[in-house]
Structures are given as structure tokens and as C-alpha cells.
Design a protein around this motif. Structure first.
Motif, PDB file in Angstrom:
ATOM      1  N   ASN A  47       0.756  -1.233   0.062  1.00 43.10           N
ATOM      2  CA  ASN A  47       0.049  -0.065  -0.013  1.00 43.10           C
ATOM      3  C   ASN A  47       0.870   1.491  -0.017  1.00 43.10           C
ATOM      4  O   ASN A  47       1.854   1.319   0.971  1.00 43.10           O
ATOM      5  N   PRO A  51      -3.692   6.840   0.362  1.00 47.51           N
ATOM      6  CA  PRO A  51      -4.720   6.188  -0.349  1.00 47.51           C
ATOM      7  C   PRO A  51      -4.938   7.049  -1.715  1.00 47.51           C
ATOM      8  O   PRO A  51      -5.157   7.911  -1.517  1.00 47.51           O
ATOM      9  N   SER A 224      -4.003   0.392  -1.628  1.00 50.65           N
ATOM     10  CA  SER A 224      -4.447   1.717  -1.739  1.00 50.65           C
ATOM     11  C   SER A 224      -3.897   2.329  -2.873  1.00 50.65           C
ATOM     12  O   SER A 224      -4.074   3.503  -3.135  1.00 50.65           O
TER      13      SER A 224
END
Length: 258
Positions: A47, A51, A224
Motif C-alpha cells: 500500500n 490512499p 491503496s
């Protein structure tokens, strides 16, 4: 007589071969793009700290989604291999209107039109409809546009059949934001099947012509990161289309596109 009937049924069960179970197989391709240099160790499928936008809000329109998919080499390969397994060269067009369709009349434009090179008389028309699923923290996923697929999608796909294509498919594209699911393996962060019963369990025969095939496409955002950076693409031909003799006038119109 009853004793004989029971004995006969036991013999039939004893010698009858068990039917092999049928499994639905979805092809998947996972990809992650990272900048590579000589200054750091590269890790994939992680990730980003901040995000990015959800895949459910990435594309401005259905046409933009279809164009994005057809621009992807992995997706085209899966699609072409399933629909034209013996071909090495497939031509395609997206968002085709005139001369194939009539303005302001169903089914509108042709989302995907494809045929083997040199064989426009065996063209496939694909109507695409989008379903969006977005995961939430400790809540059921938010799923929408299923009714649109079942109503408008089937109507438009049936309209493709009336135009006279050799084969017609309805493609259901699931834009799946699975970033908030807790599966430790990020590649399995997708909407659980039980939440998609309304989609996958729908009685298509109640609204869709039996000659029309069904394709499920899965666009999975499981980290994300932006969908252009990290993604999973899946495809399953749920029902094969019946091949028909294509309308000659339609073939001439398709030839004019090339």
C-alpha cells in the motif's frame, strides 16, 4: 414388485457413474508497477502511505472503462483467447455507432466489436454494463448498478441480436474496491461471493435471449494504490454465445470500418 423395484434402483446406483462436478473458472492476471533504480529495494503489492482514488470513481463513464480495459494487453489476451481460441489476429473497435446502429434508437452504440482478421462475417458484438462494489470498515460492501445490468443491459444486448451479429455477449464489469477487506493476502481482497448473489445468481434467461452469451469481468483494486499502478483483472465466460449466420448488410457495414 416393490422389492424388485428397490433392488433394481440399488443396482442402478451401484453401476451408475458419478457425474463430475462443474467448476466456474475465472482467469486472473495481477500486476504492480514500480519505479526501479539502484538506490532502494523494490517491494511489490504494498500500500502507498496515502490512499489513491477508488476504482469505483476512477472512470468518468462506461465508455472510459471499456476503453481502459481494451487498452490493457493482459485483458485483451484473455478476451481474445476465450472468444477466438484458434486465432492469432483479432481486430476490435469500441463505441461504434453509425453505420452499424441507428442514432437515438436501441441498442445505442456497440461497446465492443471484434472479429478475426479477414473474417468480418463472423463478428462478435459485446454490450458492457458496470457494477460497482466498494468495501467499508466493519460494514457490508456498498454495491450498486446491479438493477441497471439486469434491465437496461439485457435490453441492449437483445438489441445487438436484432442487428444480426454472428455472436452476441453481455459483459458485466465489476469495479471492485476491496482495499478495506482484512485478508492478509492482498490479492484476495475482493467482494465476497455471498454479497454478489443478486448479480451472479440472477436468472438471465428471464430477460436475456438464450442465444446471447455472458461474460463476467473483474477489475480488482486490492491495495491503496491507483488502479493504473496495482490491479487484478479477471475474466470468465459464464455462458457461450450461439453462433449464427451474420446479416450480409451488417458485414458490409463492418468492412467499411476497417
Amino acid at each position: 414388485m416393490k422389492l424388485f423395484a428397490r433392488f433394481r434402483n440399488k443396482l442402478k446406483k451401484l453401476f451408475q457413474k458419478n457425474k463430475q462436478p462443474e467448476y466456474e473458472v475465472t482467469q486472473f492476471v495481477f500486476s504492480d508497477r514500480q519505479r526501479i533504480d539502484d538506490k532502494s529495494t523494490i517491494s511489490f503489492f504494498l500500500n502507498n502511505p496515502k490512499p489513491d482514488v477508488s476504482v469505483t470513481r476512477t472512470f468518468e463513464s462506461e465508455d472510459a472503462t471499456v476503453n481502459w480495459l481494451m487498452d490493457n494487453n493482459d485483458f485483451r489476451k484473455m478476451l481474445f483467447e476465450n472468444l477466438f481460441p484458434a486465432s492469432n489476429s483479432v481486430k476490435y473497435h469500441c463505441g461504434i455507432k453509425e453505420p452499424v446502429t441507428v442514432p437515438n434508437k436501441m441498442p445505442g452504440d456497440i461497446d465492443i466489436l471484434l472479429f478475426e482478421d479477414g473474417k468480418p462475417e463472423n463478428t462478435i458484438g459485446i454490450e458492457c454494463k458496470i457494477v460497482k462494489s466498494e468495501s467499508s470498515e466493519n460494514k457490508p460492501p456498498k454495491i450498486n448498478k446491479v438493477n441497471s445490468v439486469q434491465k437496461k443491459g439485457t435490453q441492449q444486448a437483445n438489441g445487438y441480436g436484432e442487428i444480426g451479429f454472428s455472436r452476441v455477449y453481455l459483459m458485466v464489469i465489476l469495479l471492485d474496491d476491496g482495499r478495506h477487506y482484512k485478508n492478509p493476502n492482498v490479492m484476495f481482497r475482493s467482494t465476497p461471493t455471498e454479497w454478489l448473489d443478486e448479480l451472479y445468481g440472477f436468472d438471465w434467461d428471464s430477460r436475456l435471449d438464450s442465444d446471447i452469451g455472458i461474460i463476467y469481468t473483474h477489475v480488482n483494486q486490492f491495495t491503496s494504490n491507483h488502479i493504473n499502478q496495482t490491479k487484478g483483472l479477471g475474466l470468465r465466460v459464464e455462458r457461450k454465445a450461439v453462433t449464427k449466420q451474420q446479416d450480409e448488410g451488417l458485414t458490409e457495414k463492418i468492412q467499411s470500418l476497417t
